[in-house]
Design a protein around this motif. Structure first.
Motif, PDB file in Angstrom:
ATOM      1  N   ARG A  88     -17.275 -26.953  35.910  1.00 51.87           N
ATOM      2  CA  ARG A  88     -18.708 -26.939  36.314  1.00 51.87           C
ATOM      3  C   ARG A  88     -19.052 -26.307  37.265  1.00 51.87           C
ATOM      4  N   SER A  89     -20.147 -25.739  37.941  1.00 50.12           N
ATOM      5  CA  SER A  89     -20.330 -25.037  39.024  1.00 50.12           C
ATOM      6  C   SER A  89     -20.064 -25.969  40.178  1.00 50.12           C
ATOM      7  N   ASP A  90     -20.014 -27.347  40.246  1.00 54.13           N
ATOM      8  CA  ASP A  90     -19.684 -28.011  41.410  1.00 54.13           C
ATOM      9  C   ASP A  90     -18.143 -28.243  41.513  1.00 54.13           C
ATOM     10  N   GLY A  91     -17.237 -27.538  40.606  1.00 52.79           N
ATOM     11  CA  GLY A  91     -15.961 -27.812  40.565  1.00 52.79           C
ATOM     12  C   GLY A  91     -15.286 -28.706  39.745  1.00 52.79           C
ATOM     13  N   SER A  92     -16.168 -29.920  39.270  1.00 51.30           N
ATOM     14  CA  SER A  92     -15.819 -30.765  38.447  1.00 51.30           C
ATOM     15  C   SER A  92     -15.210 -30.245  36.839  1.00 51.30           C
ATOM     16  N   GLN A  93     -14.530 -30.966  36.142  1.00 53.12           N
ATOM     17  CA  GLN A  93     -14.479 -30.563  35.032  1.00 53.12           C
ATOM     18  C   GLN A  93     -15.196 -31.155  33.848  1.00 53.12           C
ATOM     19  N   PHE A  94     -15.573 -30.425  32.764  1.00 55.76           N
ATOM     20  CA  PHE A  94     -16.250 -31.144  31.744  1.00 55.76           C
ATOM     21  C   PHE A  94     -15.215 -32.070  30.842  1.00 55.76           C
ATOM     22  N   ASP A  95     -15.537 -32.991  30.421  1.00 58.63           N
ATOM     23  CA  ASP A  95     -14.735 -33.868  29.646  1.00 58.63           C
ATOM     24  C   ASP A  95     -15.289 -34.153  28.217  1.00 58.63           C
ATOM     25  N   PHE A  96     -15.908 -33.081  27.810  1.00 56.61           N
ATOM     26  CA  PHE A  96     -16.258 -32.934  26.518  1.00 56.61           C
ATOM     27  C   PHE A  96     -16.623 -31.327  26.168  1.00 56.61           C
ATOM     28  N   SER A  97     -16.436 -30.933  24.930  1.00 57.73           N
ATOM     29  CA  SER A  97     -16.683 -29.519  24.665  1.00 57.73           C
ATOM     30  C   SER A  97     -18.294 -29.427  23.979  1.00 57.73           C
ATOM     31  N   PHE A  98     -18.987 -28.269  24.318  1.00 58.71           N
ATOM     32  CA  PHE A  98     -20.239 -27.989  23.965  1.00 58.71           C
ATOM     33  C   PHE A  98     -20.522 -26.860  23.190  1.00 58.71           C
ATOM     34  N   ARG A 114     -27.277 -28.458  18.959  1.00 57.73           N
ATOM     35  CA  ARG A 114     -26.040 -28.373  19.733  1.00 57.73           C
ATOM     36  C   ARG A 114     -25.040 -29.131  19.134  1.00 57.73           C
ATOM     37  N   ILE A 115     -23.781 -29.230  19.196  1.00 58.69           N
ATOM     38  CA  ILE A 115     -22.424 -29.762  19.158  1.00 58.69           C
ATOM     39  C   ILE A 115     -21.992 -30.337  20.262  1.00 58.69           C
ATOM     40  N   VAL A 116     -21.535 -31.629  20.216  1.00 57.55           N
ATOM     41  CA  VAL A 116     -20.615 -32.162  21.553  1.00 57.55           C
ATOM     42  C   VAL A 116     -19.748 -32.888  20.919  1.00 57.55           C
ATOM     43  N   GLY A 117     -18.484 -33.043  21.856  1.00 63.57           N
ATOM     44  CA  GLY A 117     -17.418 -33.744  21.474  1.00 63.57           C
ATOM     45  C   GLY A 117     -16.072 -32.904  21.559  1.00 63.57           C
ATOM     46  N   ASN A 118     -15.024 -33.516  20.973  1.00 65.37           N
ATOM     47  CA  ASN A 118     -13.500 -32.865  21.407  1.00 65.37           C
ATOM     48  C   ASN A 118     -13.405 -31.862  20.033  1.00 65.37           C
ATOM     49  N   PHE A 119     -13.616 -30.561  20.480  1.00 65.37           N
ATOM     50  CA  PHE A 119     -13.329 -29.553  19.506  1.00 65.37           C
ATOM     51  C   PHE A 119     -13.260 -28.159  20.164  1.00 65.37           C
TER      52      PHE A 119
END
Length: 161
Positions: free
Chosen positions: A40-50, A12-17
């Motif tokens: 996300r499924s709960d409506g919040s936003q991801f703060d990193f890419s995956f 996996r790669i995580v970060g800002n990309f």
């Protein structure tokens, strides 16, 4: 009732990309990905890419064999992975997720030198997320949930062993 050890591995790669750019550059389709700002499924936003790929579910008591299958698709892409790392704020991980039942033979989780060499060359961390369960853990959880459902979550008797 499932009481056999199992394990899966993936990269996996995580970060800002941009995950789409990673897929294009590596010529590997992501098995799972999202971008910063995706919901996300709960409506919040991801703060990193995956971005993840190379999942291996073929359990082997020598988990290094699974790790090797996971990284095999990346071995000829070390320069490209390093380019991704140098041009983006990212981290690489070789994920190892074993579920071990206490009464079974424990798997060998030690990576071999070829795996360590790949991880060193790409600055990839090995992340082991281990779950250890007792033989009757699954039955205990099922019984507990059934008692909670019958007696109610506020009943102390629902949680007695």
């Amino acid at each position: 009732m499932k009481t056999q050890n199992n394990c899966y591995t993936y990269f996996r790669i995580v970060g800002n990309f941009n995950p789409d750019e990673v897929s294009d550059l590596l010529e590997i389709k992501a098995e799972k990905s999202w971008k910063i700002g995706d919901r996300r499924s709960d409506g919040s936003q991801f703060d990193f890419s995956f971005w993840s790929a190379g999942r291996c579910d073929e359990y082997d008591v020598e988990v290094a064999n699974q790790m090797r299958k996971t990284i095999s698709v990346f071995l000829d892409k070390i320069d490209l992975l390093n380019k991704i790392r140098e041009e983006n704020d990212v981290s690489f991980y070789l994920e190892v997720v074993p579920t071990i039942y206490a009464e079974n033979i424990n798997p060998a989780l030690a990576p071999t030198l070829d795996i360590i060499d790949f991880c060193h060359a790409t600055r990839t961390e090995i992340d082991i997320d281990m779950y250890v369960l007792a033989k009757d853990a699954e039955q205990y959880l099922n019984d507990t949930f059934a008692k909670i459902e019958t007696l109610g979550k506020d009943s102390p008797e629902a949680y007695e062993v």
